[in-house]
Write a protein that holds these residues in place. Structure first.
Motif, PDB file in Angstrom:
ATOM      1  N   PRO A 293       0.847  -1.195   0.000  1.00  0.00           N
ATOM      2  CA  PRO A 293       0.000   0.000   0.000  1.00  0.00           C
ATOM      3  C   PRO A 293       0.884   1.246   0.000  1.00  0.00           C
ATOM      4  O   PRO A 293       1.921   1.282   0.682  1.00  0.00           O
ATOM      5  CB  PRO A 293      -0.797  -0.127   1.302  1.00  0.00           C
ATOM      6  N   ALA A 294       0.493   2.255  -0.752  1.00  0.00           N
ATOM      7  CA  ALA A 294       1.360   3.421  -0.964  1.00  0.00           C
ATOM      8  C   ALA A 294       1.759   4.104   0.335  1.00  0.00           C
ATOM      9  O   ALA A 294       2.920   4.490   0.517  1.00  0.00           O
ATOM     10  CB  ALA A 294       0.651   4.409  -1.888  1.00  0.00           C
ATOM     11  N   GLU A 295       0.787   4.258   1.253  1.00  0.00           N
ATOM     12  CA  GLU A 295       1.107   4.960   2.494  1.00  0.00           C
ATOM     13  C   GLU A 295       2.173   4.226   3.294  1.00  0.00           C
ATOM     14  O   GLU A 295       3.065   4.841   3.886  1.00  0.00           O
ATOM     15  CB  GLU A 295      -0.166   5.120   3.343  1.00  0.00           C
TER      16      GLU A 295
ATOM     17  N   GLN B 181       1.892   6.117  -9.513  1.00  0.00           N
ATOM     18  CA  GLN B 181       1.216   7.361  -9.185  1.00  0.00           C
ATOM     19  C   GLN B 181       0.780   7.398  -7.724  1.00  0.00           C
ATOM     20  O   GLN B 181       0.913   8.407  -7.049  1.00  0.00           O
ATOM     21  CB  GLN B 181      -0.001   7.534 -10.092  1.00  0.00           C
ATOM     22  N   GLY B 182       0.257   6.251  -7.217  1.00  0.00           N
ATOM     23  CA  GLY B 182      -0.193   6.228  -5.837  1.00  0.00           C
ATOM     24  C   GLY B 182       0.942   6.444  -4.871  1.00  0.00           C
ATOM     25  O   GLY B 182       0.828   7.208  -3.911  1.00  0.00           O
ATOM     26  N   LEU B 183       2.061   5.806  -5.127  1.00  0.00           N
ATOM     27  CA  LEU B 183       3.211   5.962  -4.250  1.00  0.00           C
ATOM     28  C   LEU B 183       3.781   7.374  -4.371  1.00  0.00           C
ATOM     29  O   LEU B 183       4.194   7.973  -3.383  1.00  0.00           O
ATOM     30  CB  LEU B 183       4.271   4.920  -4.594  1.00  0.00           C
ATOM     31  N   ARG B 184       3.788   7.912  -5.588  1.00  0.00           N
ATOM     32  CA  ARG B 184       4.281   9.282  -5.780  1.00  0.00           C
ATOM     33  C   ARG B 184       3.486  10.245  -4.920  1.00  0.00           C
ATOM     34  O   ARG B 184       4.054  11.102  -4.222  1.00  0.00           O
ATOM     35  CB  ARG B 184       4.180   9.662  -7.254  1.00  0.00           C
TER      36      ARG B 184
ATOM     37  N   ALA C  72       1.698   9.560  -2.244  1.00  0.00           N
ATOM     38  CA  ALA C  72       1.928   9.294  -0.822  1.00  0.00           C
ATOM     39  C   ALA C  72       3.244   9.901  -0.363  1.00  0.00           C
ATOM     40  O   ALA C  72       3.348  10.451   0.739  1.00  0.00           O
ATOM     41  CB  ALA C  72       1.915   7.781  -0.566  1.00  0.00           C
ATOM     42  N   LEU C  73       4.254   9.817  -1.225  1.00  0.00           N
ATOM     43  CA  LEU C  73       5.547  10.397  -0.876  1.00  0.00           C
ATOM     44  C   LEU C  73       5.465  11.919  -0.829  1.00  0.00           C
ATOM     45  O   LEU C  73       6.066  12.575   0.029  1.00  0.00           O
ATOM     46  CB  LEU C  73       6.603   9.943  -1.880  1.00  0.00           C
ATOM     47  N   LEU C  74       4.726  12.519  -1.773  1.00  0.00           N
ATOM     48  CA  LEU C  74       4.555  13.974  -1.753  1.00  0.00           C
ATOM     49  C   LEU C  74       3.793  14.412  -0.512  1.00  0.00           C
ATOM     50  O   LEU C  74       4.112  15.436   0.098  1.00  0.00           O
ATOM     51  CB  LEU C  74       3.823  14.422  -3.018  1.00  0.00           C
ATOM     52  N   ASP C  75       2.768  13.596  -0.129  1.00  0.00           N
ATOM     53  CA  ASP C  75       2.034  13.921   1.094  1.00  0.00           C
ATOM     54  C   ASP C  75       2.948  13.839   2.305  1.00  0.00           C
ATOM     55  O   ASP C  75       2.866  14.668   3.224  1.00  0.00           O
ATOM     56  CB  ASP C  75       0.853  12.963   1.275  1.00  0.00           C
ATOM     57  N   LEU C  76       3.805  12.809   2.309  1.00  0.00           N
ATOM     58  CA  LEU C  76       4.753  12.669   3.407  1.00  0.00           C
ATOM     59  C   LEU C  76       5.706  13.850   3.427  1.00  0.00           C
ATOM     60  O   LEU C  76       6.005  14.408   4.489  1.00  0.00           O
ATOM     61  CB  LEU C  76       5.528  11.351   3.257  1.00  0.00           C
ATOM     62  N   ARG C  77       6.163  14.276   2.265  1.00  0.00           N
ATOM     63  CA  ARG C  77       7.074  15.436   2.169  1.00  0.00           C
ATOM     64  C   ARG C  77       6.384  16.682   2.703  1.00  0.00           C
ATOM     65  O   ARG C  77       6.977  17.458   3.460  1.00  0.00           O
ATOM     66  CB  ARG C  77       7.503  15.641   0.723  1.00  0.00           C
TER      67      ARG C  77
END
Length: 413
Positions: A344-346, A371-374, A376-381
């Motif tokens: 899961p991306a998160e 795209q989903g992981l991208r 999630a990573l941007l949200d984390l950033r």
């Protein structure tokens, strides 16, 4: 065998009644003088009385019922006019038994048949040999079974000896002899006898026989009983049985999960990476994950590398983030990236965050754009950069944010 004519008038004890009944059977008229003596099995067929009940009548331990004695002597060909003598003999014992028990404080002893050399037993018909051995005490029966020709002894055990009597004899034998005798038996009879043996004797016999034979016996037993025996084997023997592929994977997993957690981990760690992978692949994910993180790092890496990425992701999904980072650290960047892409991306984003800088760059570079992981990573950033005072954001998190942005930018192109 005994000689002479049976004499019911001489009977005063249970043992004497048993002895005279046995003598009556062994001297019963036969169709031809060349025929072997009447066996308990044949007498059971004639009378309709269970063979075990007839055997108890000859054991010298139990006073048979009046109906059993009547059927027994009738089946042995005693004329109707003479059957009353046997009924009187049984009644005499029944009346005298309470007095004898009160005087001795115990029941009468088992009858002891005349001693015969093992070579003589070898030459008897299997059913007749079984009848003879059943009259012996378990310890003496074990001595005979050990000394007899192995093939003859196996035929004797399978020819109608009551299973618990056979198990008593096997219990008293040394482990290698018992193992060889079980191997020589018909497979299903060996399984039945093994289940009736004392657990310590059964596990010793299993440990003394070839692993392939032990596996054949175990998989024909009820799972609970087989697992209990397997758990009693030495660790190296258990590993040998589970390692060689002689047990179906589903059974091997059930056996493994019947152990306590520490022994299960140690057993799995002793297996080859390919066998461990095979077993973990068919195990419930939560249980497999708990065992996987307990493996030596090199072996855990081999197991994960041997699995399809999707299966490996399912396995580590049950592990903590910290344990997952440790497991992925043993994989190549490409293997770790492929596995993260299946998560899961998160969660994948959280795992990426926990990696060290160079390792993170290598894994991110090896990951296919998703795209989903991208996102999630941007949200984390974004979460890392959200602060009322940017100076309070830890330097490590700022570095994570920068590296994530670099990867996200590459993934968006």
């Amino acid at each position: 065998m005994s000689t002479g004519s049976p004499d019911p008038a001489s009977v005063t004890t249970v043992a004497e009644l048993a002895r005279q009944l046995t003598l009556l059977r062994l001297t019963a008229p036969r169709p031809s003088p060349a025929d072997e003596p009447l066996t308990l099995r044949e007498l059971s067929q004639i009378t309709g009385v269970a063979r075990s009940t007839l055997g108890n009548a000859e054991s010298g331990r139990i006073l048979p019922g009046a109906r059993v004695v009547h059927a027994y002597v009738s089946g042995c060909g005693v004329p109707e006019a003479d059957r009353a003598q046997w009924a009187e003999a049984r009644l005499r014992v029944a009346c005298d038994q309470p007095r004898r028990q009160a005087h001795a404080g115990r029941t009468t002893r088992r009858m002891t048949p005349p001693a015969l050399p093992p070579t003589t037993i070898d030459r008897l018909r299997p059913a007749e040999a079984a009848d003879y051995l059943e009259l012996l005490s378990p310890s003496v029966r074990a001595i005979y079974l050990t000394a007899m020709d192995q093939t003859a002894a196996a035929r004797c055990l399978s020819a109608g000896m009551m299973p618990y009597r056979a198990a008593e004899g096997l219990d008293g034998m040394d482990a290698p002899s018992a193992a060889r005798l079980l191997e020589a038996e018909e497979l299903q009879m060996a399984v039945e006898h093994l289940q009736l043996m004392k657990p310590a004797a059964a596990t010793s016999a299993l440990a003394a026989m070839p692993a392939e034979t032990a596996a054949k016996l175990l998989i024909r037993m009820p799972l609970k009983g087989a697992a209990a025996l397997l758990a009693g084997l030495p660790a190296e023997r258990t590993t040998a049985l589970l390692a060689a592929g002689m047990l179906p994977s589903s059974w091997a997993v059930e056996f493994l999960l019947s152990f306590d957690h520490e022994r299960a981990k140690a057993t799995l760690a002793a297996l080859s990476a390919s066998r461990a992978t095979e077993l973990l692949s068919v195990m419930p994910a939560d249980l497999a994950s708990g065992l996987l993180v307990g493996l030596p790092p090199e072996q855990a890496q081999e197991v994960l590398a041997a699995m399809p990425a999707q299966a490996a992701a399912t396995l580590v999904a049950e592990a903590s983030d910290e344990a997952t980072v440790g497991l992925l650290s043993e994989l190549t960047a490409r293997q770790a990236g492929a596995l993260l892409a299946e998560m899961p991306a998160e969660r994948a984003a959280r795992i990426v965050r926990e990696m060290t800088g160079d390792r993170r760059d290598a894994v991110l570079a090896a990951m296919p754009p998703a795209q989903g992981l991208r996102q999630a990573l941007l949200d984390l950033r974004a979460g890392l950069r959200t602060s009322s005072d940017v100076m309070q954001v830890p330097a490590r998190d700022m570095e994570v944010s920068r590296r994530i942005q670099n990867w996200a930018g590459r993934a968006s192109r």
